[in-house]
Every structure is written in C-alpha cells, then in structure tokens.
Scaffold this motif. Sequence first.
Motif, PDB file in Angstrom:
ATOM      1  N   GLY A 161       0.825  -1.214   0.000  1.00  0.00           N
ATOM      2  CA  GLY A 161       0.000   0.000   0.000  1.00  0.00           C
ATOM      3  C   GLY A 161       0.855   1.259   0.000  1.00  0.00           C
ATOM      4  O   GLY A 161       0.564   2.227  -0.697  1.00  0.00           O
ATOM      5  N   GLN A 164       2.392   1.793  -3.375  1.00  0.00           N
ATOM      6  CA  GLN A 164       1.440   2.422  -4.301  1.00  0.00           C
ATOM      7  C   GLN A 164       1.341   3.920  -4.034  1.00  0.00           C
ATOM      8  O   GLN A 164       1.231   4.728  -4.950  1.00  0.00           O
ATOM      9  CB  GLN A 164       0.070   1.733  -4.135  1.00  0.00           C
ATOM     10  CG  GLN A 164      -1.005   2.239  -5.054  1.00  0.00           C
ATOM     11  CD  GLN A 164      -0.816   1.751  -6.488  1.00  0.00           C
ATOM     12  OE1 GLN A 164       0.271   1.354  -6.894  1.00  0.00           O
ATOM     13  NE2 GLN A 164      -1.879   1.790  -7.254  1.00  0.00           N
ATOM     14  N   VAL A 188      -4.359  -2.586  -1.811  1.00  0.00           N
ATOM     15  CA  VAL A 188      -3.888  -1.536  -0.911  1.00  0.00           C
ATOM     16  C   VAL A 188      -4.641  -1.634   0.416  1.00  0.00           C
ATOM     17  O   VAL A 188      -5.867  -1.753   0.426  1.00  0.00           O
ATOM     18  CB  VAL A 188      -4.103  -0.155  -1.576  1.00  0.00           C
ATOM     19  CG1 VAL A 188      -3.893   0.970  -0.604  1.00  0.00           C
ATOM     20  CG2 VAL A 188      -3.168  -0.015  -2.780  1.00  0.00           C
ATOM     21  N   SER A 192      -4.073   2.985   3.768  1.00  0.00           N
ATOM     22  CA  SER A 192      -3.565   3.610   2.537  1.00  0.00           C
ATOM     23  C   SER A 192      -4.715   4.041   1.641  1.00  0.00           C
ATOM     24  O   SER A 192      -4.644   5.081   0.975  1.00  0.00           O
ATOM     25  CB  SER A 192      -2.654   2.642   1.777  1.00  0.00           C
ATOM     26  OG  SER A 192      -1.451   2.459   2.481  1.00  0.00           O
TER      27      SER A 192
END
Length: 266
Positions: A161, A164, A188, A192
């Motif tokens: 997460g 990303q 995720v 997050s």
Amino acid sequence: MMDEHTTTTQAAARTAAQAAPPVLSLRGVTASLGARPVLRGIDLTVGRGEVVALLGANGSGKSTTVRAAVGQVQTSGGELELFGTPLRRFRDWRRVGYVPQRSTAAAGVPATVREVVASGRLARRRLGPLGRGDRAAVRRALELVGLADRARDSVNALSGGQHQRVLIARALAAEPELLVMDEPLAGVDLLSQRVLAEALREQSAEGVSVLLVLHELGPLAPLIDRTVVLHDGRVERVDGTAHLHDQACHPHAGSSAEPTRTGLLT
Ligand SMILES: Nc1ncnc2c1ncn2[C@@H]1O[C@H](COP(=O)(O)OP(=O)(O)OP(=O)(O)O)[C@@H](O)[C@H]1O
C-alpha cells in the motif's frame, strides 16, 4: 467578404469554445492488441476538475482505454484529444500524470522514497539538481500521500500500500492537470486507501481532473462525479452522481435500473 464585426464575433466565439475544452475526449476510439480488437468504439469525456471512474468486468478494456489516453496504446480509429489537442500532436505530457496498474518498477532499486517521488519531476525538467520549486513539489506530494516521514527510507522497506502511495506521489510531484490511475486501490490496505482518498479529494478540490480505473468505488465513492462502465470494449452505461449515492460500494448493483445510455458522453 466578412466585415470586421463578423470576424471579431467569430474570434470571440472561437476563444470561448477553446477556453475550456474537455481535458480528455475519446470519440469512437478503437484499438487492437495483436489481432484482437480490444476497444470497439469508446466514447468518454473528462471535463476540467471532474473525477471519472472507469468500471467493468475483467478484460472489458479499462486498462487499454487509459493506456490509449496516455499514448501508450496505439489507436486504430476514432478521435482522441488531450486538452483539446489531437493525441498525435499532443506534446505537453507534463500536464498528464499516469499511475499504471500495480507496478513494481521502483522495487529492487536502491532508491529512497524521496528519490522515486523526485523522479516524477523529470516530466518537467532535465536531469540535474532539484531547484526550490522541485523540492517544494516533492515535499507536497509526499505530504499528500502521508509519507513525508518515510522520505529517507528505501522503497524496498515499504508495504504494498505504501509502495502504491509512492507511485501516486511520483505522479503528483509533476503537478499534473489530469491524473490517470489504473486500479490505484488494488491490494492496498485500508489505511492507505483512506490516505489516497483524501489526497485525491485535495487534488480534485484544486481543479485537477482525474480518470480512474476501479473495481469498486470503495472509499473513493464520495469523490466520483461519473462512472463509465465498459463491456467488451464498448461503453455499456454511464451514471452521474445522483445514481452513485445508491450504490456507493456496489457499482454493478444497479444494472437493472434505468441506465443512462449515451453515444457521445459529455
Ligand atoms: N498485449 C496484449 N495482447 C493481446 N491481448 C491483450 C493484451 N493485453 C490485453 N489484452 C486483452 O485485451 C482485453 C482488454 O484488456 P484490458 O487489460 O484493457 O482489460 P481490463 O478491463 O483492464 O481488465 P482487468 O480488469 O483484468 O485489468 C483482454 O481481453 C485482454 O486479454
């Protein structure tokens, strides 16, 4: 012969029309991957400051649509314009931020979070020391995704997460006017997801336009102005905000309801 008044009026009308072209416009766009026709006539418009979600089953053409929009998949027909300029003539890529489907491009590289995010500035500048404006943009992007305190950490030390979030911050660091993200919430964690929803809300409030591929709206539901559902390379339905309130977490739940069918989505 045109008199001066006519010419002035026409010029004013032209200026008005040019003042706010859609940030992204696809009309009847087709594309094939190998021999397979994957986009079979996509109509899609993202207006200035709009947040549009692309939904649809696996293989319906969502990723291919956004990749076509950012010039990574060649189209075979139709019209595709960015900021009112046909894609083939569009060069101002710093206005567009793209976060591809879950990528590990930065993993395995001995880079810090800050370095990866700073690389997003390359869309605007040549390689070299960061200037004051660059540093401020990188700092702001890190703050937006809640990773300011991890700036010096190796990207390899991050969770999926967080990783990303770094990739999204990299796109935000370029201060794009259009942000295109392919499944930003896939895999995720919940924290997050919330951080990203808040980051997107702030971007949208600042007038940034957003096109997102999503499997479900989840925490992003309140931000979304319109959903466009693809099926087999075509737009199956479009829903505006009112309809979305009924199905915030179940984008496909309302398929038996009266759909908004449209050819040209404006
Ligand atoms: N490189 C390729 N060569 C041939 N066909 C491809 C290629 N990439 C994707 N496809 C096919 O194109 C179709 C559309 O793919 P696309 O990734 O755009 O769909 P999607 O809606 O984003 O799906 P997903 O939700 O699974 O990511 C799929 O049937 C896929 O198998």
